[in-house]
Design an enzyme around this catalytic site. Structure first.
Site, mmCIF file in Angstrom:
data_model
loop_
_atom_site.group_PDB
_atom_site.id
_atom_site.type_symbol
_atom_site.label_atom_id
_atom_site.label_comp_id
_atom_site.label_asym_id
_atom_site.label_seq_id
_atom_site.Cartn_x
_atom_site.Cartn_y
_atom_site.Cartn_z
ATOM 1 N N SER A 95 0.650 -1.513 -0.029
ATOM 2 C CA SER A 95 0.244 -0.272 -0.112
ATOM 3 C C SER A 95 0.646 1.401 -0.024
ATOM 4 O O SER A 95 0.600 2.342 -0.178
ATOM 5 C CB SER A 95 -1.408 -0.042 1.001
ATOM 6 O OG SER A 95 -1.873 -0.682 0.631
ATOM 7 N N LYS A 98 0.140 3.962 -2.741
ATOM 8 C CA LYS A 98 -0.652 4.955 -2.651
ATOM 9 C C LYS A 98 0.215 6.957 -2.372
ATOM 10 O O LYS A 98 -0.693 7.335 -2.698
ATOM 11 C CB LYS A 98 -1.192 4.262 -1.299
ATOM 12 C CG LYS A 98 -2.376 3.393 -1.983
ATOM 13 C CD LYS A 98 -2.942 3.106 -1.076
ATOM 14 C CE LYS A 98 -4.113 1.360 -0.986
ATOM 15 N NZ LYS A 98 -3.945 0.946 0.540
ATOM 16 N N SER A 155 -5.617 3.634 4.815
ATOM 17 C CA SER A 155 -5.486 3.026 3.143
ATOM 18 C C SER A 155 -6.825 1.989 2.753
ATOM 19 O O SER A 155 -6.516 1.427 1.922
ATOM 20 C CB SER A 155 -4.320 1.270 3.745
ATOM 21 O OG SER A 155 -3.084 1.667 2.404
ATOM 22 N N LYS A 264 3.202 6.792 4.774
ATOM 23 C CA LYS A 264 1.741 5.742 4.737
ATOM 24 C C LYS A 264 2.270 4.446 4.740
ATOM 25 O O LYS A 264 3.985 3.890 4.780
ATOM 26 C CB LYS A 264 1.734 5.717 2.941
ATOM 27 C CG LYS A 264 0.249 4.852 2.989
ATOM 28 C CD LYS A 264 -0.624 5.313 3.050
ATOM 29 C CE LYS A 264 -1.657 4.252 2.776
ATOM 30 N NZ LYS A 264 -1.548 2.948 3.982
#
Length: 418
Positions: A95, A98, A155, A264
């Site tokens: 993730s 992102k 997320s 993140k």
């Protein structure tokens, strides 16, 4: 019998003494044992599993060895790499993909193509996404801001798809934009296949690329409030069937690390535990990326150690504020007789502590400035010399200047004569 034992003991001691003397005589006392690696426990570590290995590395001294497949520490101002470990290795980024999705959406808002207040209708494709999500149903609506919060804090894979469709019309077009953006940034070790990092063939990146994307993302300071927000309640569901959904930030760094501003987390079985982190202290912004950690705790601990290493060893010297007037330039045939070369962004350089005196700054203005000149147009550079390297930062015009007509030019000449 006891006398015999005593004599035997004396003889043994005498022989031992002679052997020790003989060995010393043969040069054994000059023997140097093989050098061994030394492991030092970091005093600032959260757990005893955080260790650094003493190693010779020129002027850098002791560097941390990071318990991850790949890691990098980057100066958020200049993009200078301060620490690297397999930083270009192709790995599944989970993730942390992102960060690119978020960058494109924030750029879309900045350009005016979309806005934070836009209402986005959730498609069937978005609602059908698996993994981490906001659990939205097809047909319900959310603002771009709410979806950004969902992507940043929990997320949300469904939020990624909804934002991609809103900005680019389709996920496929958005993914093309992700790859084009990477190319335009000079990043050569990433290939994005989706918006969210769910496992799929040929979707990869590296710590260096993720770090550079994160550094660009962190320039959108209006989003910092969402990256550092720990919890927030929103409503999800179709009209009349709404229910409260609590967004809880997956990034523990923002609660446990002084100065943390994001960014993140990511995890899949293939990728392991990943984290793109950012922190800011005393005007210095650092970006840390770790990919392929074995546990969630390790990714946070190792990120903290990398950031500690950076803050302890380096400092950021500010050379110009955003919009600061650097040099006045005379214009002969324009509707204004002068312009200022200004810094379009804050100009700063991160160096080893105590070496600020070695920085040399030179301002170079373009010889021929053709009219008209637009506000924000590059008209020169600020060249910074440090450690046998030159870094160039562009300088831009602070205003529009158009070519003056003959009559106005003639009147100006008369005034100068008078």
């Amino acid at each position: 019998m006891s006398k015999i034992k005593k004599r035997y003991k004396v003889i043994c001691l005498s022989v031992s003494a002679l052997l020790v003397a003989a060995i010393g005589f043969m040069g054994v006392d000059k023997f140097i044992s093989k050098e061994r690696s030394l492991k030092i426990i970091d005093d600032t570590a959260v757990t005893t599993s955080q260790q650094v290995t003493a190693e010779s590395s020129g002027n850098d001294g002791i560097k941390p060895r990071i318990d991850a497949k790949s890691a990098v520490l980057i100066d958020g101002s200049s993009g200078k790499v301060l620490y690297a470990q397999n930083e270009k290795k192709h790995l599944p980024p989970a993730s942390v993909t992102k960060v690119m999705t978020l960058l494109l959406v924030l750029e879309g808002c900045e350009s005016g193509k979309i806005s934070f207040d836009d209402k986005v209708t959730i498609s069937q494709r978005a609602a059908g996404m698996g993994g981490s999500q906001m659990y939205m149903e097809a047909g319900e609506q959310h603002t771009v801001e709410e979806l950004l919060k969902g992507v940043i804090m929990v997320s949300a894979n469904d939020g990624c798809v909804a934002l991609a469709e809103h900005l680019s019309g389709s996920v496929e077009s958005f993914v093309d934009e992700m790859n084009n953006k990477a190319i335009s940034m000079g990043l050569k070790d990433s290939n994005f296949v989706n918006t969210n990092g769910l496992p799929v063939a040929d979707h990869y990146s590296c710590a260096y690329d993720i770090g550079m994307i994160t550094a660009e993302l962190m320039n959108h300071e209006e989003a910092h409030k969402w990256f550092t927000n720990w919890q927030e309640d929103i409503k999800v569901g179709l009209p009349g069937k709404e229910s409260k959904f609590t967004l809880t930030n997956t990034n523990k760094l923002i609660r446990n690390y002084n100065g943390a501003i994001g960014v993140k987390t990511g995890f899949t079985q293939d990728a392991g535990y990943c984290l793109s982190g950012a922190a800011e202290r005393n005007g210095m912004r650092l970006i840390s990326v770790v990919l392929g950690c074995k546990t969630s705790d390790i990714r946070f601990d190792e990120t903290a150690r990398l950031l500690d290493h950076g803050f302890a060893k380096y400092e950021t010297i500010k050379l110009a504020d955003k919009g600061e007037r650097i040099k006045e330039i005379k214009i002969d045939k324009g509707d204004a007789d002068m312009i200022y070369a200004v810094a379009p962004e804050t100009i700063a350089i991160t160096i080893e502590k105590g070496k600020g005196d070695s920085i040399k700054k030179k301002i170079k203005i373009n010889r021929d400035i053709d009219l008209p000149v637009k506000k924000g147009e590059e008209i020169g550079v600020m060249a910074i010399d440090h450690a046998d390297k030159t870094i160039k930062y562009k300088l831009v015009s602070d205003r529009d200047v158009n070519k003056v007509g003959f009559i106005k030019l003639y009147i100006r000449m008369l005034k100068e004569l008078l």
